[in-house]
Design a protein around this motif. Structure first.
Motif, PDB file in Angstrom:
ATOM      1  N   ILE A 128       0.837  -1.206   0.000  1.00 28.13           N
ATOM      2  CA  ILE A 128       0.000   0.000   0.000  1.00 28.13           C
ATOM      3  C   ILE A 128       0.877   1.263   0.000  1.00 28.13           C
ATOM      4  O   ILE A 128       0.661   2.189  -0.780  1.00 28.13           O
ATOM      5  N   VAL A 129       1.875   1.264   0.876  1.00 26.59           N
ATOM      6  CA  VAL A 129       2.774   2.427   0.980  1.00 26.59           C
ATOM      7  C   VAL A 129       3.492   2.658  -0.349  1.00 26.59           C
ATOM      8  O   VAL A 129       3.560   3.775  -0.853  1.00 26.59           O
ATOM      9  N   PHE A 130       3.994   1.603  -0.936  1.00 25.11           N
ATOM     10  CA  PHE A 130       4.753   1.710  -2.186  1.00 25.11           C
ATOM     11  C   PHE A 130       3.840   2.141  -3.340  1.00 25.11           C
ATOM     12  O   PHE A 130       4.246   2.907  -4.206  1.00 25.11           O
ATOM     13  N   THR A 131       2.597   1.653  -3.345  1.00 29.01           N
ATOM     14  CA  THR A 131       1.636   2.066  -4.371  1.00 29.01           C
ATOM     15  C   THR A 131       1.412   3.577  -4.310  1.00 29.01           C
ATOM     16  O   THR A 131       1.346   4.244  -5.344  1.00 29.01           O
ATOM     17  N   LEU A 132       1.315   4.091  -3.096  1.00 32.45           N
ATOM     18  CA  LEU A 132       1.079   5.521  -2.923  1.00 32.45           C
ATOM     19  C   LEU A 132       2.279   6.335  -3.412  1.00 32.45           C
ATOM     20  O   LEU A 132       2.117   7.327  -4.134  1.00 32.45           O
ATOM     21  N   VAL A 133       3.488   5.906  -3.064  1.00 38.17           N
ATOM     22  CA  VAL A 133       4.688   6.636  -3.493  1.00 38.17           C
ATOM     23  C   VAL A 133       4.819   6.585  -5.018  1.00 38.17           C
ATOM     24  O   VAL A 133       5.051   7.608  -5.671  1.00 38.17           O
ATOM     25  N   GLU A 134       4.633   5.403  -5.597  1.00 38.88           N
ATOM     26  CA  GLU A 134       4.754   5.296  -7.057  1.00 38.88           C
ATOM     27  C   GLU A 134       3.657   6.077  -7.775  1.00 38.88           C
ATOM     28  O   GLU A 134       3.869   6.581  -8.871  1.00 38.88           O
ATOM     29  N   GLY A 135       2.491   6.163  -7.137  1.00 37.59           N
ATOM     30  CA  GLY A 135       1.378   6.903  -7.745  1.00 37.59           C
ATOM     31  C   GLY A 135       1.704   8.372  -7.942  1.00 37.59           C
ATOM     32  O   GLY A 135       1.142   9.028  -8.824  1.00 37.59           O
ATOM     33  N   ILE A 136       2.647   8.881  -7.137  1.00 37.93           N
ATOM     34  CA  ILE A 136       3.044  10.286  -7.267  1.00 37.93           C
ATOM     35  C   ILE A 136       3.591  10.562  -8.664  1.00 37.93           C
ATOM     36  O   ILE A 136       3.350  11.616  -9.237  1.00 37.93           O
ATOM     37  N   SER A 137       4.331   9.600  -9.224  1.00 40.35           N
ATOM     38  CA  SER A 137       4.907   9.872 -10.546  1.00 40.35           C
ATOM     39  C   SER A 137       3.814  10.016 -11.592  1.00 40.35           C
ATOM     40  O   SER A 137       3.932  10.826 -12.511  1.00 40.35           O
ATOM     41  N   ALA A 138       2.729   9.271 -11.427  1.00 35.41           N
ATOM     42  CA  ALA A 138       1.619   9.431 -12.374  1.00 35.41           C
ATOM     43  C   ALA A 138       0.968  10.808 -12.199  1.00 35.41           C
ATOM     44  O   ALA A 138       0.602  11.467 -13.174  1.00 35.41           O
ATOM     45  N   ARG A 139       0.830  11.253 -10.940  1.00 35.52           N
ATOM     46  CA  ARG A 139       0.216  12.567 -10.710  1.00 35.52           C
ATOM     47  C   ARG A 139       1.096  13.683 -11.250  1.00 35.52           C
ATOM     48  O   ARG A 139       0.609  14.667 -11.792  1.00 35.52           O
ATOM     49  N   ARG A 140       2.412  13.516 -11.109  1.00 30.45           N
ATOM     50  CA  ARG A 140       3.361  14.493 -11.647  1.00 30.45           C
ATOM     51  C   ARG A 140       3.214  14.589 -13.165  1.00 30.45           C
ATOM     52  O   ARG A 140       3.342  15.658 -13.765  1.00 30.45           O
ATOM     53  N   PHE A 141       2.954  13.443 -13.767  1.00 26.05           N
ATOM     54  CA  PHE A 141       2.765  13.322 -15.204  1.00 26.05           C
ATOM     55  C   PHE A 141       1.524  14.112 -15.634  1.00 26.05           C
ATOM     56  O   PHE A 141       1.508  14.796 -16.654  1.00 26.05           O
ATOM     57  N   GLU A 142       0.473  14.007 -14.809  1.00 26.06           N
ATOM     58  CA  GLU A 142      -0.793  14.660 -15.149  1.00 26.06           C
ATOM     59  C   GLU A 142      -0.770  16.152 -14.877  1.00 26.06           C
ATOM     60  O   GLU A 142      -1.432  16.918 -15.554  1.00 26.06           O
ATOM     61  N   ASP A 143      -0.069  16.540 -13.795  1.00 27.25           N
ATOM     62  CA  ASP A 143      -0.113  17.928 -13.362  1.00 27.25           C
ATOM     63  C   ASP A 143       1.302  18.422 -13.085  1.00 27.25           C
ATOM     64  O   ASP A 143       1.827  18.297 -11.981  1.00 27.25           O
ATOM     65  N   PRO A 144       1.946  19.001 -14.099  1.00 23.72           N
ATOM     66  CA  PRO A 144       3.339  19.418 -13.960  1.00 23.72           C
ATOM     67  C   PRO A 144       3.503  20.512 -12.907  1.00 23.72           C
ATOM     68  O   PRO A 144       4.621  20.774 -12.450  1.00 23.72           O
ATOM     69  N   ASP A 145       2.407  21.165 -12.506  1.00 27.93           N
ATOM     70  CA  ASP A 145       2.495  22.273 -11.552  1.00 27.93           C
ATOM     71  C   ASP A 145       2.232  21.842 -10.107  1.00 27.93           C
ATOM     72  O   ASP A 145       2.124  22.686  -9.216  1.00 27.93           O
ATOM     73  N   LEU A 146       2.123  20.523  -9.900  1.00 29.73           N
ATOM     74  CA  LEU A 146       1.871  20.011  -8.556  1.00 29.73           C
ATOM     75  C   LEU A 146       2.900  20.580  -7.573  1.00 29.73           C
ATOM     76  O   LEU A 146       4.094  20.602  -7.852  1.00 29.73           O
ATOM     77  N   ASP A 147       2.442  21.054  -6.415  1.00 29.44           N
ATOM     78  CA  ASP A 147       3.305  21.640  -5.388  1.00 29.44           C
ATOM     79  C   ASP A 147       4.108  20.525  -4.700  1.00 29.44           C
ATOM     80  O   ASP A 147       3.539  19.667  -4.027  1.00 29.44           O
ATOM     81  N   VAL A 148       5.425  20.532  -4.886  1.00 35.99           N
ATOM     82  CA  VAL A 148       6.268  19.423  -4.433  1.00 35.99           C
ATOM     83  C   VAL A 148       6.250  19.281  -2.911  1.00 35.99           C
ATOM     84  O   VAL A 148       5.986  18.197  -2.377  1.00 35.99           O
ATOM     85  N   ASP A 149       6.526  20.382  -2.208  1.00 35.50           N
ATOM     86  CA  ASP A 149       6.604  20.299  -0.741  1.00 35.50           C
ATOM     87  C   ASP A 149       5.273  19.840  -0.150  1.00 35.50           C
ATOM     88  O   ASP A 149       5.232  19.009   0.757  1.00 35.50           O
ATOM     89  N   ARG A 150       4.193  20.413  -0.665  1.00 40.85           N
ATOM     90  CA  ARG A 150       2.861  20.068  -0.199  1.00 40.85           C
ATOM     91  C   ARG A 150       2.554  18.592  -0.444  1.00 40.85           C
ATOM     92  O   ARG A 150       2.000  17.902   0.402  1.00 40.85           O
ATOM     93  N   THR A 151       2.936  18.110  -1.621  1.00 38.13           N
ATOM     94  CA  THR A 151       2.675  16.712  -1.971  1.00 38.13           C
ATOM     95  C   THR A 151       3.480  15.765  -1.084  1.00 38.13           C
ATOM     96  O   THR A 151       2.972  14.724  -0.650  1.00 38.13           O
ATOM     97  N   ILE A 152       4.735  16.131  -0.810  1.00 34.23           N
ATOM     98  CA  ILE A 152       5.560  15.312   0.092  1.00 34.23           C
ATOM     99  C   ILE A 152       4.915  15.265   1.473  1.00 34.23           C
ATOM    100  O   ILE A 152       4.786  14.189   2.083  1.00 34.23           O
ATOM    101  N   GLN A 153       4.483  16.434   1.937  1.00 39.05           N
ATOM    102  CA  GLN A 153       3.886  16.525   3.278  1.00 39.05           C
ATOM    103  C   GLN A 153       2.593  15.692   3.345  1.00 39.05           C
ATOM    104  O   GLN A 153       2.399  14.912   4.280  1.00 39.05           O
ATOM    105  N   ASP A 154       1.732  15.865   2.347  1.00 37.97           N
ATOM    106  CA  ASP A 154       0.459  15.115   2.331  1.00 37.97           C
ATOM    107  C   ASP A 154       0.700  13.605   2.288  1.00 37.97           C
ATOM    108  O   ASP A 154       0.028  12.828   2.972  1.00 37.97           O
ATOM    109  N   THR A 155       1.647  13.187   1.435  1.00 37.38           N
ATOM    110  CA  THR A 155       1.905  11.757   1.275  1.00 37.38           C
ATOM    111  C   THR A 155       2.507  11.173   2.552  1.00 37.38           C
ATOM    112  O   THR A 155       2.139  10.072   2.973  1.00 37.38           O
TER     113      THR A 155
END
Lengths: 197, 197
Positions: free
Chosen positions: A160-187
């Motif tokens: 589950i943990v690894f799925t969530l971390v890997e899923g970030i790369s797909a979200r980055r793909f979809e939204d190049p403007d994703l806030d990095v610090d915020r995403t790290i904190q949320d995840t």
């Protein structure tokens, strides 16, 4: 397509930059080595001096995504002064930040059916290694919190943990403007809650 | 490749079955309409009687993955007797179970760069709709638990929840023997913990 871009860097680096851009824009199978050479501003025979087939280029891009967090996680294990929970937080920060840096949005291509063959063995080896390191850190964090779990439950939680971390790369793909610090904190918050530590 | 399989079902269904098998095995770009016709045991002109281009076949496979959970989630909203947390649990069960059923492992192909163009608009519309429905259910569950959140925080939490659900299709792709009930239970537990409800 803009020709003769990426003139900076060595031929090899220019090829990797060009390939990452094209794979992200039009897919792995939709990109030819001819496209890559053109985008890198080199001739196709020069490309073949560095990489003998297209799969070698994608494998190298995946390997360079995976090697830094694997090495970082391995080092974290030696830092026994740091509690396991903090080591997990540091690995998440390092790994997710890396997925947003440079050429790494291509990491999502690692899930493709095309990327299962033996020519990608080195990428698979590193990915399995990273998942195992996540598993060990999660196990240590749970044990330190007084809630040790058996191997089967740890395996499932790590998935589950690894799925969530890997899923970030797909979200980055979809939204190049994703806030990095915020995403790290949320995840990180989400993962610590999943573990209950 | 085995020729002339999937003789059962209508021509259209046979084409969809064959395409799902081939896309999962060798990728979307690595599969031609000729391969699909051969695998379905029909002639290529017959394929074109049902689908004018290859993208139409993948779009239909993605749409049939997304439509049932969207319809189910929409119905759940009318069932106001059921607490929001229970409605979320039901949607997770329905949606994840669906991702393991039939042809749905192809759902992971939805993240590909190739699958961003206007020819996949219907799949994108349904996916956005499903994500919005997850968001509303998460928001209701948080409010019912006495922990309402603002739109920005809800959007970010929903992104994490949705990443986890979508990640299941990639895991299904990697491990065809994944235990469905166990995976639903683990994912649901993780999501309720992330929300803290």
């Amino acid at each position: 397509m803009t020709e003769h871009r990426n003139r900076a860097g060595s031929g090899r680096e220019r090829i990797l930059d060009a390939a990452a851009q094209l794979f992200a824009a039009q897919g792995y199978a939709g990109t030819s080595t001819r496209d890559i050479a053109q985008q890198a501003g080199i001739r196709q025979p020069s490309l073949y001096a560095h990489f003998s087939v297209k799969s070698e280029i994608l494998c190298e891009l995946l390997v360079e995504t995976l090697r830094p967090p694997v090495e970082y996680a391995a080092k974290l294990f030696d830092d026994t002064d740091l509690p396991a929970r903090d080591r997990l937080i540091r690995l998440l920060d390092f790994d997710i930040r890396g997925l947003f840096a440079g050429r790494r949005p291509v990491a999502v291509l690692g899930v493709l059916p095309e990327v299962r063959g033996p020519e990608f063995a080195e990428a698979h080896r590193l990915r399995n290694g990273l998942r195992e390191l996540y598993g060990r850190l999660c196990g240590d964090a749970l044990a330190a919190a007084g809630a040790p779990v058996g191997p089967d439950e740890l395996h499932r939680t790590t998935a589950i943990v690894f799925t969530l971390v890997e899923g970030i790369s797909a979200r980055r793909f979809e939204d190049p403007d994703l806030d990095v610090d915020r995403t790290i904190q949320d995840t990180t918050t989400a993962i610590l809650r999943i573990l209950g530590v």
